[in-house]
Write a protein that holds these residues in place. Structure first.
Motif, PDB file in Angstrom:
ATOM      1  N   SER A 216      26.592  58.819  21.979  1.00 25.71           N
ATOM      2  CA  SER A 216      26.079  59.488  23.175  1.00 25.71           C
ATOM      3  C   SER A 216      27.233  59.831  24.108  1.00 25.71           C
ATOM      4  N   CYS A 217      26.907  60.018  25.397  1.00 24.48           N
ATOM      5  CA  CYS A 217      27.912  60.493  26.345  1.00 24.48           C
ATOM      6  C   CYS A 217      28.592  59.348  27.084  1.00 24.48           C
ATOM      7  N   HIS A 218      28.623  58.139  26.522  1.00 19.76           N
ATOM      8  CA  HIS A 218      29.287  57.016  27.172  1.00 19.76           C
ATOM      9  C   HIS A 218      30.796  57.265  27.254  1.00 19.76           C
ATOM     10  N   ASP A 219      31.405  56.672  28.275  1.00 21.32           N
ATOM     11  CA  ASP A 219      32.838  56.844  28.493  1.00 21.32           C
ATOM     12  C   ASP A 219      33.613  55.808  27.678  1.00 21.32           C
ATOM     13  N   VAL A 220      34.535  56.266  26.823  1.00 21.84           N
ATOM     14  CA  VAL A 220      35.246  55.376  25.922  1.00 21.84           C
ATOM     15  C   VAL A 220      36.164  54.411  26.679  1.00 21.84           C
ATOM     16  N   ASP A 221      36.769  54.863  27.776  1.00 27.90           N
ATOM     17  CA  ASP A 221      37.648  53.984  28.559  1.00 27.90           C
ATOM     18  C   ASP A 221      36.849  52.884  29.247  1.00 27.90           C
ATOM     19  N   PHE A 222      35.670  53.230  29.752  1.00 24.93           N
ATOM     20  CA  PHE A 222      34.799  52.227  30.365  1.00 24.93           C
ATOM     21  C   PHE A 222      34.410  51.167  29.338  1.00 24.93           C
ATOM     22  N   LEU A 223      33.949  51.601  28.166  1.00 25.41           N
ATOM     23  CA  LEU A 223      33.474  50.663  27.150  1.00 25.41           C
ATOM     24  C   LEU A 223      34.594  49.763  26.638  1.00 25.41           C
ATOM     25  N   ALA A 224      35.766  50.349  26.391  1.00 23.11           N
ATOM     26  CA  ALA A 224      36.878  49.557  25.875  1.00 23.11           C
ATOM     27  C   ALA A 224      37.282  48.479  26.873  1.00 23.11           C
ATOM     28  N   ASN A 225      37.335  48.816  28.147  1.00 20.73           N
ATOM     29  CA  ASN A 225      37.709  47.830  29.163  1.00 20.73           C
ATOM     30  C   ASN A 225      36.617  46.792  29.373  1.00 20.73           C
TER      31      ASN A 225
END
Length: 389
Positions: free
Chosen positions: A100-109
């Motif tokens: 989906s449109c989740h932010d990869v930088d947000f999820l990784a952190n």
């Protein structure tokens, strides 16, 4: 309530718990690397240890396993990012592919903050199934998620640029420690400051330095003034460096090491098995009798000798012929014997001073970058703690 302690301006409300086994994500395990297809250059990076660690081991020209964006998690819990490129990963890497449109930088952190490897297994061997059982809290607003991801992306960018600058300065210093001193059999360096010329002198170290025999007989200094020598940090107060004093009951026989004097500690290190030589750039203190203390003779500059003996290869080459190994691999070398080797020294003390000043400036720049990097890491750690649920 599922709210972070610190919020970016303009956002409010609770966050939602999102499981990695939801429709928003899929877990992909890395595959075996076909070494026959591995190239030095190509379209698709082959990653061994996660992108955060620059783990690219080669490239494929015609095949890939996943298209970014995705979060990469190694079996040891190293978290990285796969942006909008195609990748192939080795078996040690698990991939959280984002549908989906989740932010990869947000999820990784967020994953990094929760340290899911320890939470899942207690040991650093995370499997794709274990990763699938985890979940994170995510803002209801995609804008907040992107804003937080962008914020951490900017911090990571500063950390990366600072790390690269520090590495570049260290490489420059290492190169200059070679080029600005004569090589074996030579009498002039390859690189020289403008205005200096002529051959350098081959001098026995005893021509340049004298042994200091001054002792702490009147107990002017106590255990709080004991100094230790570190290859990384130089001469430092022992309590500050090691956390406590290791001095004996009496320190009256300790040598007095003054500011601007040279000290040789015969304690072996892996890279410097015959001991280390450092200038005391700090306050006067005392050192164990196992340390040799030297003061400079007229016409010579003590910081020059500090940098001459800074690289392990040059220090080891100087000390190796002078050392006698005793029982239990102990080193037998007297303070006098340590001065019997030969080194190359500029005839002009002004050239000695210019060389030392240049390296001292480099050390200062490296130290500033180290402090900046540590501060950035502290800021990131604090933000990871406060800006996620």
């Amino acid at each position: 309530m599922a709210k972070p302690e610190i919020r970016l301006k303009g956002f409010e409300g609770e966050w939602d718990l999102c499981s990695f086994d939801s429709k928003d994500f899929s877990i992909v395990a890395g595959g075996d690397v076909d070494k026959k297809l591995l190239c030095d250059k190509g379209k698709y990076p082959v990653v061994a240890n996660g992108l955060q660690n620059d783990g690219i081991v080669g490239y494929y020209e015609n095949s890939y396993r996943i298209k970014g964006p995705a979060v990469t998690v190694t079996g040891r819990g190293d978290v990285g990012f796969a942006q909008s490129r195609h990748y192939c990963f080795t078996p040690v890497v698990r991939l959280l592919s984002i549908r989906s449109c989740h932010d990869v930088d947000f999820l990784a952190n967020s994953i990094n903050r929760h340290k899911i490897v320890r939470e899942s297994t207690g040991v650093p061997q995370l499997t794709a199934i274990q990763l699938l059982r985890n979940s994170v809290y995510i803002p209801k607003s995609n804008k907040e998620e992107s804003a937080i991801g962008g914020y951490f992306k900017s911090i990571d960018s500063l950390i990366n640029s600072t790390t690269k600058k520090m590495a570049s300065l260290r490489q420059m210093k290492s190169a200059c420690l070679v080029s600005m001193f004569p090589q074996a059999g030579e009498t002039t360096p390859c690189v020289r400051f403008k205005g200096f010329e002529g051959e350098w002198d081959r001098k026995q170290l005893s021509d340049c330095l004298d042994i200091s025999t001054e002792r702490n007989l009147n107990n002017q200094y106590n255990k709080d003034n004991v100094l230790s020598v570190s290859d990384d940090y130089g001469v430092m107060n022992q309590i500050e460096l090691l956390g406590r004093s290791y001095a004996g009951k009496s320190v009256s026989n300790y040598g007095i090491l003054k500011h601007g004097e040279l000290v040789y500690t015969k304690s072996p290190l892996k890279s410097k098995p015959f001991g280390i030589v450092k200038e005391n750039t700090g306050e006067t203190g005392i050192v164990s009798v196992l340390y040799a203390i030297y003061k400079v003779k007229e016409g010579y500059w003590i910081p020059y000798f500090h940098y001459y003996f800074d690289p392990a290869w040059r220090l080891n080459a100087y000390l190796r012929p002078l050392i006698n190994k005793g029982a239990k691999n102990t080193m037998n070398i007297s303070d006098e014997t340590a001065l019997t080797g030969y080194i190359m020294v500029p005839k002009d003390i002004n050239e000695q001073q210019r060389i030392a000043s240049y390296f001292r400036s480099l050390d200062k720049q490296i130290s500033l970058q180290e402090q900046r990097l540590e501060k950035l890491k502290q800021i990131k750690a604090a933000c990871l703690d406060k800006m996620f649920v």
